[in-house]
Design an enzyme around this catalytic site. Sequence first.
Site: not given
Lengths: 382, 382
Positions: B159, B229, B322, B355-356
């Site tokens: 990222s 968040r 992602d 994405h994680d």
Amino acid sequence: MVERLPADSVGLVRTQTVRLFTAEEPLHLELGGTLGPIDVAYETYGSLSPAADNAVFICHALTGDAHAAGFHEGAKRPGWWDNLIGPGKPLDTNRFFVISANLIGGCQGSTGPSSINPATDAAYGLDFPLLMMRDLVAVHRALVKHLGITRLLAALGGSLGGMQVLQWALDHPDEIANALVIAASSRLTAQNIGFSAVARRAIMTDRNFAEGDYAAAGVNPDTGLAIARMMAHITYLSEDALTEKFGRQPHPNRHHPGFGIDFAVESYLDHQGQAFLERFDALSYLYLTRVMDYFDPFADPDALTAVSADPVTWLVLSFATDWRFGTDHSRRIVRKLEQAGQPVTFREIPSTWGHDSFLLPVEPYHATLRAFFDRSLREVRA
Amino acid sequence: MVERLPADSVGLVRTQTVRLFTAEEPLHLELGGTLGPIDVAYETYGSLSPAADNAVFICHALTGDAHAAGFHEGAKRPGWWDNLIGPGKPLDTNRFFVISANLIGGCQGSTGPSSINPATDAAYGLDFPLLMMRDLVAVHRALVKHLGITRLLAALGGSLGGMQVLQWALDHPDEIANALVIAASSRLTAQNIGFSAVARRAIMTDRNFAEGDYAAAGVNPDTGLAIARMMAHITYLSEDALTEKFGRQPHPNRHHPGFGIDFAVESYLDHQGQAFLERFDALSYLYLTRVMDYFDPFADPDALTAVSADPVTWLVLSFATDWRFGTDHSRRIVRKLEQAGQPVTFREIPSTWGHDSFLLPVEPYHATLRAFFDRSLREVRA
């Protein structure tokens, strides 16, 4: 005042309001309790045929209203679905009688959480009862009855509106000949619920939310409501649509470098958030997003009983780039309906615009709607 | 205190801090002006070889820190990339010397906007200068030099970390033999920027933001930071991952029906938001997201000049699900690098986690990293 109305416009229209339930004869709610009085704001376009066989009901999406087509006196812009409804348009008002009504729980003329509670003479606030999809349907059924219509030729809606159509046609197939469920879902995913949860959080933590009594306090949770709308708006467009519209273009009055509005997309989202404050109510956002979260009609084991005995003709549409209620959501609805022996036409419409496509004059989409409406009228008169 | 450390752990570690720039000899910033003093927090794992040829630099993502592996005294959980770094792991600390450092602009030991400005004896707040990716690189280059290393065997990041690796290797190919750019982007899309813009809006409109001087006011913009968040977290996971984890499960202590925490996914996002407040600073969120927004290295016509003359060996990885920095972003990087004659290996890793995934021990991902690191060490010693 619009100087000359377009030839394909339904012309000048007014929103009317009718009281459909009273305090004495209230609506009995799905989760228990009652609500009354209930007023409903609506508009109609075209004329009801003598046989009352050409009525089409429009169900609006989360932030829609009764003003779907034509022009209000003095307005420069027409209703939100004007590209679909009018003389010669797919929903041709020379042939169809079109009804569009604001949802209860909403804030544009129909009774909602910011309406005055006659028992207290103050806005309901969070004392307004939680609503379920069947409550929304019950009120619009009462409007249809009030208008002297026993069976709709069609009910039509996108997103939340499509969900309302689904519930209505499943429960009362005798009242709807054709059901058009567009860019909708029969059960939100965790991601869908997550986005709405964050939006509600932004609203409810706004310093001006005042536990829902912001109207009495003379304030409004503008900050939270704008954040909710900005975030939601990102999800209404495909990534490609945002790229095509804005890419990485700088905003002309950019605050570069810094944390203000610097890219064109930031200005666009800011504008979406601010414009939303003028037309939408924070409590309605809470109530109507929860209706969507809780919507899960096929979880009811009897969901398909009525419609199995009395089939409705269905058109289910999704848009290829919709990542809010994409094709998977529509396919799920189609599978369930087909299990119940329903005549269902399903189409995934190519469109680059994402979820918002249902509001846009996408050519293959409007062609599909036109053909479906033409056939529906031919069949009812065959 | 961890009673017995796992055999594949790097063991107990401490974060160290070093002053790399002073007020007298400050860092000259990309956008003009200077910053000093600058402290950098870092950790190392394994041992530097006598030839100093086995150093691997870890670049963390937006909200990461220097504590990538091993256990802090008394901690129950290891560093954030512990599944990758340790004896026998893909980044095998029996063979590699691994350095992990907090970014400037951050809030976990390195100088950032909430650090004390020695000129005023108060936190910088919004007086902290805007940073660009090259500033982040400049500070970590100074750390590498401080550690007596002239050429890194590899730099590695996911990222924002991958973006930092890209800038570093493009500008200073003589300092990095192998560059691993994972789930990263060479230019954010309008959608990417949009999500960060809404997050910044939530932070900056929090009643406790105090124009960035919240520390002096003894408050913290918790509400806005948690909203930022929660929203971002939705984008870090694929829709399928959220469905698999939560679907429409009710939360055990649900507030049904109502606007509280009702679905499990709402509880999860709430927890993510609250936990974030304990470890992250709102100003750092602003500064580091803007670094990402502005990042566009290939817009510089000389971007590929240095690396064309002195090729780096590249590994570019994306994850199939992602949707934050998906495969399109990685392919764009690969195309640019290939135009400059770079040896590039690209792989799209199958993973359901979105994405994680770059943080998770996804088997084909770790296998790819292991093979790449093994080869890199063989080659440097060939």
